[in-house]
Design a protein around this motif. Structure first.
Motif, mmCIF file in Angstrom:
data_model
loop_
_atom_site.group_PDB
_atom_site.id
_atom_site.type_symbol
_atom_site.label_atom_id
_atom_site.label_comp_id
_atom_site.label_asym_id
_atom_site.label_seq_id
_atom_site.Cartn_x
_atom_site.Cartn_y
_atom_site.Cartn_z
ATOM 1 N N ASN A 43 1.428 1.789 -7.300
ATOM 2 C CA ASN A 43 1.192 0.370 -6.963
ATOM 3 C C ASN A 43 1.725 -0.003 -5.591
ATOM 4 O O ASN A 43 2.219 -1.111 -5.388
ATOM 5 C CB ASN A 43 1.810 -0.544 -8.032
ATOM 6 C CG ASN A 43 1.179 -0.365 -9.388
ATOM 7 O OD1 ASN A 43 -0.039 -0.281 -9.507
ATOM 8 N ND2 ASN A 43 2.005 -0.298 -10.422
ATOM 9 N N LYS A 44 1.611 0.923 -4.640
ATOM 10 C CA LYS A 44 2.039 0.628 -3.274
ATOM 11 C C LYS A 44 1.062 -0.307 -2.564
ATOM 12 O O LYS A 44 1.424 -0.958 -1.595
ATOM 13 C CB LYS A 44 2.157 1.934 -2.466
ATOM 14 C CG LYS A 44 3.176 2.922 -2.982
ATOM 15 C CD LYS A 44 4.587 2.454 -2.754
ATOM 16 C CE LYS A 44 5.595 3.521 -3.157
ATOM 17 N NZ LYS A 44 6.984 3.047 -3.081
ATOM 18 N N ILE A 45 -0.189 -0.320 -3.035
ATOM 19 C CA ILE A 45 -1.179 -1.242 -2.487
ATOM 20 C C ILE A 45 -1.780 -2.038 -3.633
ATOM 21 O O ILE A 45 -1.858 -1.563 -4.762
ATOM 22 C CB ILE A 45 -2.289 -0.508 -1.697
ATOM 23 C CG1 ILE A 45 -3.003 0.522 -2.581
ATOM 24 C CG2 ILE A 45 -1.726 0.134 -0.446
ATOM 25 C CD1 ILE A 45 -4.195 1.193 -1.905
ATOM 26 N N SER A 46 -2.190 -3.259 -3.329
ATOM 27 C CA SER A 46 -2.804 -4.097 -4.352
ATOM 28 C C SER A 46 -4.274 -3.710 -4.510
ATOM 29 O O SER A 46 -4.850 -2.989 -3.682
ATOM 30 C CB SER A 46 -2.694 -5.569 -3.962
ATOM 31 O OG SER A 46 -3.646 -5.894 -2.964
ATOM 32 N N ARG A 47 -4.881 -4.214 -5.579
ATOM 33 C CA ARG A 47 -6.294 -3.915 -5.816
ATOM 34 C C ARG A 47 -7.197 -4.583 -4.786
ATOM 35 O O ARG A 47 -8.357 -4.210 -4.642
ATOM 36 C CB ARG A 47 -6.685 -4.349 -7.228
ATOM 37 C CG ARG A 47 -5.980 -3.539 -8.303
ATOM 38 C CD ARG A 47 -6.345 -4.012 -9.691
ATOM 39 N NE ARG A 47 -5.572 -3.297 -10.701
ATOM 40 C CZ ARG A 47 -5.919 -2.129 -11.223
ATOM 41 N NH1 ARG A 47 -7.037 -1.559 -10.845
ATOM 42 N NH2 ARG A 47 -5.158 -1.540 -12.121
ATOM 43 N N ALA A 48 -6.662 -5.570 -4.085
ATOM 44 C CA ALA A 48 -7.460 -6.259 -3.073
ATOM 45 C C ALA A 48 -7.613 -5.433 -1.802
ATOM 46 O O ALA A 48 -8.451 -5.741 -0.955
ATOM 47 C CB ALA A 48 -6.832 -7.616 -2.745
ATOM 48 N N THR A 49 -6.799 -4.395 -1.637
ATOM 49 C CA THR A 49 -6.858 -3.570 -0.434
ATOM 50 C C THR A 49 -7.988 -2.552 -0.536
ATOM 51 O O THR A 49 -8.040 -1.762 -1.483
ATOM 52 C CB THR A 49 -5.526 -2.830 -0.211
ATOM 53 O OG1 THR A 49 -4.474 -3.778 -0.046
ATOM 54 C CG2 THR A 49 -5.593 -1.940 1.016
ATOM 55 N N LEU A 50 -8.872 -2.568 0.436
ATOM 56 C CA LEU A 50 -9.955 -1.583 0.500
ATOM 57 C C LEU A 50 -9.418 -0.266 1.043
ATOM 58 O O LEU A 50 -8.684 -0.255 2.037
ATOM 59 C CB LEU A 50 -11.071 -2.076 1.427
ATOM 60 C CG LEU A 50 -11.984 -3.189 0.921
ATOM 61 C CD1 LEU A 50 -12.792 -3.747 2.081
ATOM 62 C CD2 LEU A 50 -12.911 -2.667 -0.156
ATOM 63 N N PHE A 51 -9.785 0.835 0.387
ATOM 64 C CA PHE A 51 -9.404 2.154 0.882
ATOM 65 C C PHE A 51 -10.676 2.937 1.159
ATOM 66 O O PHE A 51 -11.455 3.213 0.245
ATOM 67 C CB PHE A 51 -8.537 2.888 -0.143
ATOM 68 C CG PHE A 51 -7.844 4.115 0.410
ATOM 69 C CD1 PHE A 51 -6.507 4.088 0.737
ATOM 70 C CD2 PHE A 51 -8.559 5.301 0.599
ATOM 71 C CE1 PHE A 51 -5.864 5.218 1.240
ATOM 72 C CE2 PHE A 51 -7.932 6.428 1.114
ATOM 73 C CZ PHE A 51 -6.583 6.392 1.431
ATOM 74 N N ILE A 52 -10.900 3.276 2.424
ATOM 75 C CA ILE A 52 -12.112 3.989 2.837
ATOM 76 C C ILE A 52 -11.716 5.376 3.327
ATOM 77 O O ILE A 52 -10.882 5.517 4.225
ATOM 78 C CB ILE A 52 -12.856 3.230 3.951
ATOM 79 C CG1 ILE A 52 -13.212 1.811 3.473
ATOM 80 C CG2 ILE A 52 -14.113 3.982 4.373
ATOM 81 C CD1 ILE A 52 -13.800 0.930 4.558
#
Length: 549
Positions: free
Chosen positions: A89-98
């Motif tokens: 959980n270092k990034i939220s679900r709102a963060t896009l990962f490409i």
């Protein structure tokens, strides 16, 4: 037939206020992507050349988009980094990962996706390609923004309602909402509702994710055999859907067929050999079956792939060293410990590897080195150490002939987790060469009886009107045994009884509340909690006090 997903949703997309993180080990590529994004009006661009730098940026701010190259120049790749970010959980679900990759490596990258990125970009790409891709992804994120926020909060009932709102209008994000809703139903353990939901979804079209969800739901309902049949069909039709292998492996494991589970996971590893989670699962199963050569093979891959990476886990080194000790490769075991000591410097980690080193050095015939390492493991109080570390220290004590020190530690561990069959099995295994099953049984039984006697003694004091003494005894025990729910819940209750009979005390009320919360955190349905809540109400009514927060 009409398209059930025909409606669309559109929202104005602005780039100017977006925060972007670019991770690429090639300076020229980082510069190119920054220039492309600046051309789109994006000025908040951070550039990282490796995982360590990226984690430092992520710890300081929240990003809208992370663009990460698959090949990062080190042992850790972009897919492993994504799995780490999501699982911790270092990034939220709102963060896009490409994920970014060259076309020649695309097939190997996409099949390795345990934790799917939001999208892929193939090198080389133009600024216009990047713009179109970001617009599409940000539009989707905007549509699902409320659901993302609710998922970060873990508000699953509200998530289902939000998903139903999207499903009702049948827009192009309907399938996304359906997938999230199915997962929410399973998270809430609404198994029958989930089964019906997935069956209805499959009537719309043949969707592999819905079949996988149905298998998960059937497994949760105890229909492992039926779930296994569905998963075998999924694997036959969609051999690169790796989550199906993992779930099938779990079903075989729970059925007691470790060999079948290992076979399934091995097949998945042929498709995606770089999955850290799957290699660790193989090592765990192999360790349970006594196949230490296989543990070595799996964890050697993990240790190598996480070299010089924040993704390193001390448990990998512990299991690998233990396996090498079992196979007699003691020189390699010493080398693994040396590397571990270079990577892990926290107090608990230092003590853990000192204990492991003590066992290894003694097996290698280096008794002086073994005693020196054991002294480090035993230095200072061990009660605040993780259970796994204390178990390793106790084992080192047994191996080095310090039986009483080992038994002292093991009694405390058993008393903290008196109902853990897994723990009792570990202790029995530990005593295999040090008194056998009878010695282990005697230690476990006497440890449990000691706690029962303490608890009963405190209860008798309360019945005799000695409420303050009862609460003192149980408070002391609860602080020493924070995972023993019976002791901790009784401590909370005894404090409340003391308050009710002897007068309101803010500090005592706060301590009772903390014990109550500790029990709730471990088991929200623990029977004693209702009694504690009722007693709190009686105290509030008697002393006209507000609830302690």
């Amino acid at each position: 037939m009409a398209n059930p997903f025909m409606n669309s949703y559109a929202a104005p997309i602005s780039f100017t206020d977006r925060k972007i993180l670019v991770i690429d080990d090639m300076p020229d590529m980082r510069t190119t992507m920054r220039n492309q994004m600046q051309a789109l009006g994006i000025i908040n661009v951070s550039l990282a050349s490796n995982v360590k730098e990226a984690l430092n940026f992520i710890s300081q701010r929240t990003y809208d988009v992370i663009l990460c190259d698959y090949y990062l120049g080190g042992s850790t790749d972009g897919q492993q980094f994504l799995e780490y970010l999501r699982s911790t959980n270092k990034i939220s679900r709102a963060t896009l990962f490409i994920m970014i990759t060259a076309e020649t490596g695309f097939n190997s990258v996409i099949t390795a996706a345990e934790c799917l990125p939001d999208d892929y970009l193939l090198k080389p790409f133009t600024g216009e390609t990047l713009k179109i891709r970001l617009e599409r992804l940000l539009e989707r994120k905007a549509r699902l923004a409320n659901i993302d926020r609710l998922q970060d909060k873990g508000d699953w009932p509200a998530i289902i309602k939000a998903c139903d709102d999207i499903i009702a209008v049948r827009d192009k994000y309907m399938v996304d909402a359906m997938r999230i809703k199915g997962n929410a139903l399973l998270t809430l353990n609404r198994v029958d509702d989930a089964i019906k939901f997935y069956q209805d979804a499959l009537k719309l079209r043949d969707m592999p994710w819905a079949k996988l969800g149905l298998a998960r739901a059937l497994k949760s309902r105890g229909e492992g055999s039926h779930a296994g049949q569905i998963l075998e069909g999924i694997i036959q039709d969609n051999p690169k859907l790796l989550a199906a292998y993992d779930l099938l492996g779990k079903i075989h494991t729970e059925a007691g067929d470790a060999q079948k589970a290992l076979s399934v996971l091995d097949n998945a590893c042929k498709i995606a050999p770089h999955s850290l989670a799957r290699q660790r699962s193989i090592a765990h199963l192999a360790e349970e079956t006594g196949d230490f050569a296989r543990v070595d093979k799996a964890l050697s891959v993990v240790v190598k792939q996480t070299e010089n990476s924040p993704l390193r886990d001390p448990a990998d080194f512990v299991k690998l060293t233990n396996a090498l000790n079992e196979t007699g490769e003691l020189e390699r075991a010493v080398g693994v410990i040396k590397k571990a000591k270079e990577s892990f410097k926290e107090n608990a980690e230092v003590k853990l590897f000192a204990a492991i080193e003590s066992v290894t050095q003694l097996k290698a015939g280096n008794s002086e080195a073994a005693q020196k390492a054991l002294a480090i493991a035993l230095d200072d109080d061990e009660t605040n150490l993780p259970e796994s570390t204390r178990l390793s220290i106790a084992k080192a004590c047994l191996v080095n002939g310090k039986q009483e020190e080992a038994k002292h530690m093991l009694r405390a561990i058993v008393q903290n987790n008196p109902d853990s069959n897994k723990l009792q099995a570990q202790i029995s295994s530990m005593f295999k060469d040090h008194g056998g099953a009878e010695a282990a049984r005697e230690l476990i039984e006497s440890s449990v009886k000691e706690v029962i006697a303490l608890n009963n003694n405190a209860v008798q004091k309360a019945k005799a009107g000695e409420y303050a003494e009862a609460s003192r005894m149980l408070t002391e025990a609860a602080l020493r045994l924070p995972n023993n729910l019976q002791v901790v819940s009784n401590a909370s209750l005894s404090i409340l009884m003391d308050i009710f009979m002897n007068g309101y005390d803010v500090a005592k009320a706060l301590q009772a509340k903390q014990f109550q919360e500790a029990v709730t955190a471990q088991n929200a349905h623990y029977p004693k909690l209702a009694e504690i809540a009722a007693f709190q109400l009686k105290i509030q009514q008697k002393y006209k006090q507000e609830s302690v927060t």
